[in-house]
Scaffold this motif. Structure first.
Motif, PDB file in Angstrom:
ATOM      1  N   GLY A  53       0.952  -1.265   0.042  1.00 16.73           N
ATOM      2  CA  GLY A  53      -0.252   0.044   0.067  1.00 16.73           C
ATOM      3  C   GLY A  53       0.929   1.183  -0.033  1.00 16.73           C
ATOM      4  O   GLY A  53       0.437   2.441   0.458  1.00 16.73           O
ATOM      5  N   GLY A  54       1.998   1.137  -0.719  1.00 16.37           N
ATOM      6  CA  GLY A  54       3.017   2.450  -0.418  1.00 16.37           C
ATOM      7  C   GLY A  54       3.436   2.406  -1.811  1.00 16.37           C
ATOM      8  O   GLY A  54       2.944   2.281  -3.078  1.00 16.37           O
ATOM      9  N   ARG A  55       4.650   3.164  -1.974  1.00 17.82           N
ATOM     10  CA  ARG A  55       5.566   3.431  -3.184  1.00 17.82           C
ATOM     11  C   ARG A  55       6.770   3.058  -2.818  1.00 17.82           C
ATOM     12  O   ARG A  55       7.549   2.992  -1.746  1.00 17.82           O
ATOM     13  N   VAL A  56       7.845   3.025  -4.095  1.00 17.86           N
ATOM     14  CA  VAL A  56       9.176   2.659  -4.033  1.00 17.86           C
ATOM     15  C   VAL A  56       9.740   4.062  -3.552  1.00 17.86           C
ATOM     16  O   VAL A  56       9.179   5.249  -4.114  1.00 17.86           O
ATOM     17  N   GLY A  57      10.827   4.164  -2.568  1.00 16.66           N
ATOM     18  CA  GLY A  57      11.284   5.453  -2.300  1.00 16.66           C
ATOM     19  C   GLY A  57      12.560   5.723  -2.263  1.00 16.66           C
ATOM     20  O   GLY A  57      13.398   4.748  -2.403  1.00 16.66           O
ATOM     21  N   CYS A  58      13.160   6.776  -1.520  1.00 14.51           N
ATOM     22  CA  CYS A  58      14.628   6.973  -1.409  1.00 14.51           C
ATOM     23  C   CYS A  58      15.591   6.353  -2.409  1.00 14.51           C
ATOM     24  O   CYS A  58      15.263   7.024  -3.588  1.00 14.51           O
ATOM     25  N   ALA A  59      16.776   5.767  -2.085  1.00 13.62           N
ATOM     26  CA  ALA A  59      17.532   5.484  -2.971  1.00 13.62           C
ATOM     27  C   ALA A  59      17.134   4.522  -4.124  1.00 13.62           C
ATOM     28  O   ALA A  59      17.202   4.527  -5.451  1.00 13.62           O
ATOM     29  N   THR A  60      16.091   3.592  -3.975  1.00 15.33           N
ATOM     30  CA  THR A  60      15.458   2.842  -4.922  1.00 15.33           C
ATOM     31  C   THR A  60      14.851   3.609  -5.910  1.00 15.33           C
ATOM     32  O   THR A  60      14.924   3.452  -7.288  1.00 15.33           O
ATOM     33  N   ALA A  61      13.931   4.536  -5.690  1.00 14.62           N
ATOM     34  CA  ALA A  61      13.145   5.512  -6.300  1.00 14.62           C
ATOM     35  C   ALA A  61      14.275   6.687  -6.946  1.00 14.62           C
ATOM     36  O   ALA A  61      13.935   6.905  -8.269  1.00 14.62           O
ATOM     37  N   ALA A  62      15.392   6.894  -6.443  1.00 12.75           N
ATOM     38  CA  ALA A  62      16.386   7.888  -7.125  1.00 12.75           C
ATOM     39  C   ALA A  62      16.922   7.278  -8.320  1.00 12.75           C
ATOM     40  O   ALA A  62      16.868   7.883  -9.434  1.00 12.75           O
ATOM     41  N   ARG A  63      17.125   6.184  -8.243  1.00 12.05           N
ATOM     42  CA  ARG A  63      17.808   5.387  -9.499  1.00 12.05           C
ATOM     43  C   ARG A  63      16.681   5.326 -10.693  1.00 12.05           C
ATOM     44  O   ARG A  63      16.964   5.386 -11.707  1.00 12.05           O
ATOM     45  N   ARG A  64      15.340   5.021 -10.144  1.00 14.27           N
ATOM     46  CA  ARG A  64      14.189   5.009 -11.140  1.00 14.27           C
ATOM     47  C   ARG A  64      13.801   6.310 -11.972  1.00 14.27           C
ATOM     48  O   ARG A  64      13.419   6.348 -12.882  1.00 14.27           O
ATOM     49  N   HIS A  65      14.233   7.406 -11.104  1.00 10.65           N
ATOM     50  CA  HIS A  65      14.208   8.886 -11.678  1.00 10.65           C
ATOM     51  C   HIS A  65      15.374   9.142 -12.517  1.00 10.65           C
ATOM     52  O   HIS A  65      15.662  10.408 -13.047  1.00 10.65           O
ATOM     53  N   GLY A  66      16.149   8.232 -12.721  1.00  8.06           N
ATOM     54  CA  GLY A  66      17.559   8.320 -13.451  1.00  8.06           C
ATOM     55  C   GLY A  66      18.561   9.325 -12.953  1.00  8.06           C
ATOM     56  O   GLY A  66      19.511   9.703 -13.504  1.00  8.06           O
ATOM     57  N   LEU A  67      18.452   9.254 -11.509  1.00 16.86           N
ATOM     58  CA  LEU A  67      19.713   9.834 -10.983  1.00 16.86           C
ATOM     59  C   LEU A  67      20.831   9.019 -10.613  1.00 16.86           C
ATOM     60  O   LEU A  67      20.425   7.838 -10.549  1.00 16.86           O
ATOM     61  N   TRP A  68      21.987   9.602 -10.017  1.00 15.69           N
ATOM     62  CA  TRP A  68      22.975   8.813 -10.182  1.00 15.69           C
ATOM     63  C   TRP A  68      23.040   8.221  -8.683  1.00 15.69           C
ATOM     64  O   TRP A  68      23.261   8.805  -7.830  1.00 15.69           O
ATOM     65  N   VAL A  69      23.156   6.828  -8.449  1.00 19.57           N
ATOM     66  CA  VAL A  69      23.229   6.265  -7.101  1.00 19.57           C
ATOM     67  C   VAL A  69      24.364   5.713  -7.019  1.00 19.57           C
ATOM     68  O   VAL A  69      24.653   4.682  -7.638  1.00 19.57           O
ATOM     69  N   LEU A  70      25.145   5.840  -5.945  1.00 22.27           N
ATOM     70  CA  LEU A  70      26.304   5.143  -5.698  1.00 22.27           C
ATOM     71  C   LEU A  70      26.200   3.610  -5.195  1.00 22.27           C
ATOM     72  O   LEU A  70      26.641   2.893  -5.762  1.00 22.27           O
ATOM     73  N   ASP A  71      25.265   3.424  -4.292  1.00 19.04           N
ATOM     74  CA  ASP A  71      24.846   2.275  -3.950  1.00 19.04           C
ATOM     75  C   ASP A  71      23.279   2.180  -3.347  1.00 19.04           C
ATOM     76  O   ASP A  71      22.814   3.234  -3.273  1.00 19.04           O
ATOM     77  N   LEU A 106      15.821  -2.649  -0.563  1.00 17.68           N
ATOM     78  CA  LEU A 106      14.670  -2.046  -1.256  1.00 17.68           C
ATOM     79  C   LEU A 106      13.991  -1.012  -0.142  1.00 17.68           C
ATOM     80  O   LEU A 106      13.790  -1.394   0.998  1.00 17.68           O
ATOM     81  N   HIS A 107      14.067   0.202  -0.740  1.00 21.14           N
ATOM     82  CA  HIS A 107      13.538   1.411   0.140  1.00 21.14           C
ATOM     83  C   HIS A 107      11.883   1.503  -0.341  1.00 21.14           C
ATOM     84  O   HIS A 107      11.823   1.721  -1.671  1.00 21.14           O
ATOM     85  N   LEU A 108      10.962   1.621   0.590  1.00 20.74           N
ATOM     86  CA  LEU A 108       9.578   1.625   0.487  1.00 20.74           C
ATOM     87  C   LEU A 108       9.151   3.057   1.171  1.00 20.74           C
ATOM     88  O   LEU A 108       9.606   3.066   2.460  1.00 20.74           O
ATOM     89  N   SER A 109       7.926   3.596   1.015  1.00 17.04           N
ATOM     90  CA  SER A 109       7.499   4.765   1.357  1.00 17.04           C
ATOM     91  C   SER A 109       5.989   4.257   1.660  1.00 17.04           C
ATOM     92  O   SER A 109       5.255   3.927   0.840  1.00 17.04           O
TER      93      SER A 109
END
Length: 286
Positions: free
Chosen positions: A62-80, A84-87
């Motif tokens: 009942g939530g969303r993908v968030g934080c570092a996991t979502a950052a990668r999905r937005h095309g942002l550069w993620v070091l590690d 799985l981060h969930l909101s």
């Protein structure tokens, strides 16, 4: 087939209202669930057997993908991406996120909707406090450089976060890759100042410049695999050397795995004054 095509456009997971907007009536989704063609992660949602696992977990909880996991999905550069981060909102009934998920619980700020990935603003606020400073800085610089957020928006966004006051003075919108940010930050921690994207007439912009003449170029994996890019780099390095610059070109291994050795070499060069024109017996790199 119409249902499966619509689900494919949503990475395999979608709310029935989203499917309706894509031309699939709710009864079609319901019939597909009953026949086993698709599954139901949660009431109102349907998913294919091959659905994106992170999105399926978010829908199920009942939530969303968030934080570092979502950052990668937005095309942002993620070091590690440590797990799985969930909101998830506190009021999400019977929320059962995976046991190993990192959950960012939401209160009144939660907004209903059928998106399964947190917006960029929420992502940046979360990771500023969740990730290490260097990992968060890589994502924030990427968001600034890509135009996903402005510096003014970022300042307002992070002003009341736990680490915002520490992170904001470190950001650099000029940084063009996470590896640049990572090297710049690690050098700063070591007491070495490196400037980003310094322009040299006739050659172009340098990833990083320490002092007057120590050039540090940071190559990513995609860049390393491109023979034309490597050839252009060699030509640039020759031109810079001819002008008196000292060029160090770092690959992923030297930045991530062998950083102690890399830092030791740079420290030694700086200690001997090789980053300065006058100490190197040179007048100018022009």
């Amino acid at each position: 087939m119409m249902l499966l095509d619509a689900l494919a456009r949503c990475d395999g997971v979608a709310h029935v209202e989203t499917l309706r907007e894509l031309g699939v009536p709710p009864w079609v989704a319901g019939a597909a669930v009953r026949t086993g063609l698709v599954r139901r992660p949660r009431r109102g949602w349907v998913a294919t057997a091959s659905a994106d696992l992170a999105l399926f977990a978010a829908a199920s909880a009942g939530g969303r993908v968030g934080c570092a996991t979502a950052a990668r999905r937005h095309g942002l550069w993620v070091l590690d991406e440590p797990g799985l981060h969930l909101s998830i909102p506190h009021h999400s009934g019977h929320a059962r996120p995976p046991a190993d998920a990192i959950v960012h619980w939401r209160g009144r700020e939660w907004r209903q909707g059928h998106a399964l990935v947190d917006p960029v603003a929420t992502v940046l606020r979360d990771l500023a406090d969740c990730l290490s400073v260097e990992a968060a800085l890589c994502v924030v610089d990427s968001a600034l450089n890509s135009g996903a957020i402005t510096l003014g928006e970022l300042e307002r966004l992070l002003s009341d976060t736990r680490r915002g006051a520490r992170l904001l003075p470190l950001v650099d919108p000029l940084a063009e890759s996470g590896f640049e940010t990572l090297v710049r930050y690690r050098l700063l921690v070591a007491g070495i100042l490196a400037r980003s994207q310094v322009h040299v007439d006739g050659i172009g912009r340098l990833d990083l410049l320490v002092g007057d003449r120590l050039v540090i170029e940071c190559d990513g994996r995609a860049h390393h695999d491109d023979p034309l890019a490597r050839a252009r780099d060699r030509e640039r390095d020759l031109l810079l050397t001819a002008r008196g610059y000292l060029v160090i070109r770092l690959d992923i291994r030297q930045i991530l795995r062998d950083w102690p050795l890399t830092l030791a070499v740079i420290r030694d060069l700086v200690a001997r004054g090789q980053h300065l024109w006058r100490a190197a017996g040179l007048r100018s790199g022009g």
